[in-house]
Design a protein around this motif. Sequence first.
Motif, PDB file in Angstrom:
ATOM      1  N   TYR A 187       0.599  -1.139   0.303  1.00 38.70           N
ATOM      2  CA  TYR A 187      -0.179  -0.352   0.235  1.00 38.70           C
ATOM      3  C   TYR A 187       0.848   1.250   0.157  1.00 38.70           C
ATOM      4  O   TYR A 187       0.541   2.012  -0.868  1.00 38.70           O
ATOM      5  CB  TYR A 187      -0.898   0.179   1.423  1.00 38.70           C
ATOM      6  N   TYR A 188       2.171   1.387   1.107  1.00 36.93           N
ATOM      7  CA  TYR A 188       2.130   2.912   1.299  1.00 36.93           C
ATOM      8  C   TYR A 188       3.319   3.113  -0.335  1.00 36.93           C
ATOM      9  O   TYR A 188       3.501   3.670  -0.904  1.00 36.93           O
ATOM     10  CB  TYR A 188       3.119   2.740   2.251  1.00 36.93           C
ATOM     11  N   GLU A 241       1.536   4.167  -2.694  1.00 32.28           N
ATOM     12  CA  GLU A 241       0.725   5.555  -2.601  1.00 32.28           C
ATOM     13  C   GLU A 241       2.144   6.553  -2.861  1.00 32.28           C
ATOM     14  O   GLU A 241       1.711   7.309  -3.581  1.00 32.28           O
ATOM     15  CB  GLU A 241       0.513   5.421  -0.907  1.00 32.28           C
ATOM     16  N   VAL A 291      -4.130  11.845  -2.947  1.00 33.98           N
ATOM     17  CA  VAL A 291      -3.150  10.467  -2.768  1.00 33.98           C
ATOM     18  C   VAL A 291      -4.469  10.214  -1.104  1.00 33.98           C
ATOM     19  O   VAL A 291      -4.259   9.364  -1.277  1.00 33.98           O
ATOM     20  CB  VAL A 291      -1.927  10.141  -3.195  1.00 33.98           C
ATOM     21  N   ASN A 292      -4.209  11.138  -0.535  1.00 30.52           N
ATOM     22  CA  ASN A 292      -4.381  10.679   0.674  1.00 30.52           C
ATOM     23  C   ASN A 292      -6.273  11.288   0.417  1.00 30.52           C
ATOM     24  O   ASN A 292      -6.729  10.492   2.121  1.00 30.52           O
ATOM     25  CB  ASN A 292      -4.079  11.398   1.653  1.00 30.52           C
TER      26      ASN A 292
END
Length: 74
Positions: free
Chosen positions: A46-47, A50, A72-73
Motif C-alpha cells: 500500500y505505501y 502510494e 492520494v490521501n
Amino acid sequence: MTAPLMEDTVAGAFDRRGHPAKRSASGGWRSSYFIIGTEVAEGFGYYGIEANLVNYLTGSLGQSTAMAAKNVNT
C-alpha cells in the motif's frame, strides 16, 4: 452426547493432506504468523503504491507536491 467444542476433530474441516482437521494440531500461532505476515506485506504494498502515485502525479501530470499528497490521501 458431547459438546461440539470438546471433540478433537472439526466437522467438515480437513487439513492439507485431506485428513480430518484436529483442533490440537491446527490453527493457533502457526496460522497467525501467516496472517500477520500477509498484513505486513499488504502494508508495504500500500505505501509503495502510494509513494509511486505521488511521484506520478508530480512528474507526469505536473501537480504540486501538496496537491498530489492531498489527492492520494483523500
